[in-house]
Scaffold this active site. Structure first.
Site, PDB file in Angstrom:
ATOM      1  N   PRO A  94       0.845  -1.206   0.000  1.00 57.11           N
ATOM      2  CA  PRO A  94       0.000   0.000   0.000  1.00 57.11           C
ATOM      3  C   PRO A  94       0.876   1.250   0.000  1.00 57.11           C
ATOM      4  O   PRO A  94       1.822   1.349   0.779  1.00 57.11           O
ATOM      5  CB  PRO A  94      -0.775  -0.112   1.322  1.00 57.11           C
ATOM      6  N   SER A 122      -4.417  -2.201  -2.216  1.00 59.31           N
ATOM      7  CA  SER A 122      -4.955  -0.847  -2.419  1.00 59.31           C
ATOM      8  C   SER A 122      -6.397  -0.986  -2.831  1.00 59.31           C
ATOM      9  O   SER A 122      -6.705  -1.728  -3.747  1.00 59.31           O
ATOM     10  CB  SER A 122      -4.173  -0.146  -3.540  1.00 59.31           C
ATOM     11  N   THR A 169      -2.447  -1.756   8.991  1.00 54.96           N
ATOM     12  CA  THR A 169      -1.145  -1.143   9.256  1.00 54.96           C
ATOM     13  C   THR A 169      -1.111  -0.692  10.717  1.00 54.96           C
ATOM     14  O   THR A 169      -1.888   0.177  11.118  1.00 54.96           O
ATOM     15  CB  THR A 169      -0.917   0.053   8.311  1.00 54.96           C
ATOM     16  N   ARG A 178       8.618  13.732   8.997  1.00 52.03           N
ATOM     17  CA  ARG A 178       9.483  13.506   7.840  1.00 52.03           C
ATOM     18  C   ARG A 178      10.146  14.814   7.419  1.00 52.03           C
ATOM     19  O   ARG A 178       9.494  15.719   6.924  1.00 52.03           O
ATOM     20  CB  ARG A 178       8.685  12.903   6.692  1.00 52.03           C
ATOM     21  N   SER A 261       7.596  -5.256   8.882  1.00 55.79           N
ATOM     22  CA  SER A 261       7.743  -3.994   8.143  1.00 55.79           C
ATOM     23  C   SER A 261       7.993  -2.854   9.112  1.00 55.79           C
ATOM     24  O   SER A 261       7.507  -2.866  10.244  1.00 55.79           O
ATOM     25  CB  SER A 261       6.440  -3.728   7.364  1.00 55.79           C
ATOM     26  N   HIS A 263       7.424   0.212   7.619  1.00 53.51           N
ATOM     27  CA  HIS A 263       6.780   1.239   6.788  1.00 53.51           C
ATOM     28  C   HIS A 263       7.805   1.883   5.839  1.00 53.51           C
ATOM     29  O   HIS A 263       7.737   3.060   5.527  1.00 53.51           O
ATOM     30  CB  HIS A 263       6.152   2.311   7.688  1.00 53.51           C
ATOM     31  N   ILE A 297      13.399  -3.870  -0.620  1.00 54.08           N
ATOM     32  CA  ILE A 297      13.510  -4.849  -1.717  1.00 54.08           C
ATOM     33  C   ILE A 297      13.729  -4.096  -3.038  1.00 54.08           C
ATOM     34  O   ILE A 297      12.888  -3.313  -3.466  1.00 54.08           O
ATOM     35  CB  ILE A 297      12.224  -5.712  -1.832  1.00 54.08           C
TER      36      ILE A 297
HETATM   37  C1  LIG Z   1       4.875   6.869  -1.002  1.00 62.55           C
HETATM   38  C2  LIG Z   1       4.596   5.820   0.024  1.00 62.55           C
HETATM   39  C3  LIG Z   1       3.357   5.778   0.645  1.00 62.55           C
HETATM   40  C4  LIG Z   1       3.072   4.777   1.583  1.00 62.55           C
HETATM   41  N1  LIG Z   1       1.809   4.699   2.135  1.00 62.55           N
HETATM   42  C5  LIG Z   1       1.513   3.658   2.938  1.00 62.55           C
HETATM   43  C6  LIG Z   1       0.183   3.469   3.404  1.00 62.55           C
HETATM   44  O1  LIG Z   1      -0.730   4.241   3.073  1.00 62.55           O
HETATM   45  N2  LIG Z   1      -0.064   2.406   4.225  1.00 62.55           N
HETATM   46  C7  LIG Z   1       0.917   1.541   4.592  1.00 62.55           C
HETATM   47  O2  LIG Z   1       0.679   0.585   5.315  1.00 62.55           O
HETATM   48  N3  LIG Z   1       2.185   1.689   4.148  1.00 62.55           N
HETATM   49  C8  LIG Z   1       2.490   2.712   3.326  1.00 62.55           C
HETATM   50  N4  LIG Z   1       3.769   2.832   2.859  1.00 62.55           N
HETATM   51  C9  LIG Z   1       4.771   1.825   3.223  1.00 62.55           C
HETATM   52  C10 LIG Z   1       4.759   0.673   2.215  1.00 62.55           C
HETATM   53  O3  LIG Z   1       3.551  -0.046   2.271  1.00 62.55           O
HETATM   54  C11 LIG Z   1       5.902  -0.316   2.491  1.00 62.55           C
HETATM   55  O4  LIG Z   1       5.833  -0.766   3.823  1.00 62.55           O
HETATM   56  C12 LIG Z   1       7.280   0.261   2.223  1.00 62.55           C
HETATM   57  O5  LIG Z   1       7.255   1.171   1.145  1.00 62.55           O
HETATM   58  C13 LIG Z   1       8.257  -0.865   1.931  1.00 62.55           C
HETATM   59  O6  LIG Z   1       9.534  -0.379   1.734  1.00 62.55           O
HETATM   60  P1  LIG Z   1      10.157  -0.121   0.267  1.00 62.55           P
HETATM   61  O7  LIG Z   1       9.572   1.161  -0.207  1.00 62.55           O
HETATM   62  O8  LIG Z   1      11.612  -0.044   0.536  1.00 62.55           O
HETATM   63  O9  LIG Z   1       9.762  -1.284  -0.627  1.00 62.55           O
HETATM   64  C14 LIG Z   1       4.071   3.829   1.920  1.00 62.55           C
HETATM   65  C15 LIG Z   1       5.310   3.884   1.298  1.00 62.55           C
HETATM   66  C16 LIG Z   1       5.581   4.860   0.358  1.00 62.55           C
HETATM   67  C17 LIG Z   1       6.934   4.857  -0.322  1.00 62.55           C
END
Ligand SMILES: Cc1cc2nc3c(=O)[nH]c(=O)nc-3n(C[C@H](O)[C@H](O)[C@H](O)COP(=O)(O)O)c2cc1C
Length: 370
Positions: A94, A122, A169, A178, A261, A263, A297
């Site tokens: 997501p 999503s 989440t 941030r 995770s 996030h 990843i």
């Molecule tokens: C732009 C962006 C928005 C995100 N929004 C959410 C979200 O709405 N809900 C959520 O559980 N994780 C969110 N995440 C975290 C991702 O689901 C995921 O845990 C994370 O991106 C994994 O790391 P990676 O980007 O290195 O693959 C978001 C990540 C990014 C980059």
């Protein structure tokens, strides 16, 4: 994090979806195309970005110890997960706010998921495809609801429109801090505006620095899982587990899977790397429910390391968004294909034929030379 040294993208490679040859190069291409607000929003993590970096660094400390002289002429990346057949153990994570990258990005990414047979987490972007009756494998995502009634309604609605599960989440109790967004005076009001024209200056919609201490669902507890389960009988996945005891709690409270995770380094800075957390969480879960992971990843070899340390599949957050930012839907599809191809090759070169054959015997942690 970015492009590997010594492999600069040439200008013409930025015009061709087959120009970038790996996820790092897609990131570079996206960086050149996107407005800084959007690029930083995707790329960034929290505060000093220790966790963001740790997610990638953790992969360097894990080494594969392949086995050879096994017949690897027939290799498959297919896995079964929570009643779904996956072509590859890779799921689109997501990523709320992706419409900042390009307008209707959530729909475009959902189309790419459908075209490549990749499950996606999503609900918003998939709605239009569902109306067309497309056989998309998807989970909805939530950071929780305040009442049992709202939770049950959400679960029922997900099930009614064909969702294969709900990803909760759990690491998002408050809006995190941030620095990149704060510095850019980031604003969700930019959503759907698209890539600015050369020289276009965008005024913040809300110029005030985002206030810290913005609650999302700070009172959510494990009871929430029970609320969802009483709404609809679809799998509930708990995303954001880092502590083994939370893994065990997820099992105890009836979750159907956990996602290790942090996030993508976007919530608590200083939280441990997902890959480092994975083995202990997998031990605590003890095979009772599937364990997934995400964070950092970027390569097929990363996927194989995650599988070896106990994950059944991985989620990718930024990687498809780099494809999106660089080339739209074809870019997302190309990134997913690259990751799949690399994963297949890494499985074969590890001396294995199936994801299920990958286990701890082919990895070593490289931080303790004696
Ligand atoms: C732009 C962006 C928005 C995100 N929004 C959410 C979200 O709405 N809900 C959520 O559980 N994780 C969110 N995440 C975290 C991702 O689901 C995921 O845990 C994370 O991106 C994994 O790391 P990676 O980007 O290195 O693959 C978001 C990540 C990014 C980059």
């Amino acid at each position: 994090m970015g492009l590997l040294a010594g492999s600069p993208l040439l200008a013409q490679q930025l015009d061709d979806v087959n120009g970038p040859i790996n996820v790092h190069e897609f990131e570079e291409a996206a960086k050149r195309r996107l407005h800084k607000f959007a690029f930083d929003f995707i790329a960034g993590g929290t505060e000093d970005e220790h966790t963001l970096r740790a997610n990638r660094e953790a992969f360097s400390r894990v080494a594969l110890t392949p086995r050879f002289m096994t017949d690897v002429s027939d290799v498959s990346t297919e896995v079964e997960l929570l009643g779904m057949k996956l072509k590859t153990p890779i799921i689109i994570a997501p990523t709320g706010g992706q419409n900042l990258v390009i307008p209707s990005a959530d729909e475009i990414v959902a189309k790419a998921a459908l075209a490549t047979g990749t499950p996606i987490c999503s609900a918003v972007g998939v709605q239009k495809l569902l109306a067309d009756g497309e056989p998309l494998q998807w989970w909805s995502n939530t950071i929780g609801h305040r009442t049992k009634d709202q939770a049950q309604t959400f679960a029922r609605r997900t099930a009614d429109i064909g969702g294969k599960g709900i990803v909760v989440t759990i690491d998002n109790s408050y809006q995190s801090n941030r620095d990149r967004n704060n510095r850019n005076r980031f604003d969700y009001g930019y959503m759907n505006l698209g890539v600015p024209k050369e020289g276009e200056v965008r005024k913040p919609v809300n110029p005030a620095r985002p206030a810290m201490w913005q609650p999302h669902t700070p009172s959510m507890t494990w009871q929430y899982v029970e609320w969802l389960k009483s709404g609809a009988k679809i799998p509930v996945l708990i995303k954001g587990v880092l502590h083994p005891e939370d893994g065990a709690a997820a099992v105890k409270y009836g979750a159907d899977a956990v996602v290790v995770s942090n996030h993508g380094g976007r919530q608590l800075d200083g939280a441990m790397a997902s890959l480092d957390a994975l083995p202990d969480v997998a031990n605590a879960v003890g095979g009772k429910i599937p364990v997934l992971m995400d964070g950092g990843i970027r390569r097929g070899g990363d996927v194989v390391k995650a599988l070896a340390l106990g994950a059944k599949a991985v989620l990718v957050g930024r990687a498809p968004l780099w494809g999106l930012g660089a080339f739209g839907q074809p870019g997302v599809e190309r990134v997913l294909q690259l990751l799949t191809d690399e994963t297949k090759l890494a499985i074969a070169l590890s001396g294995k034929r199936r994801p299920a054959e990958i286990d701890r015997t082919i990895v070593k942690r490289m931080n303790a030379w004696r």
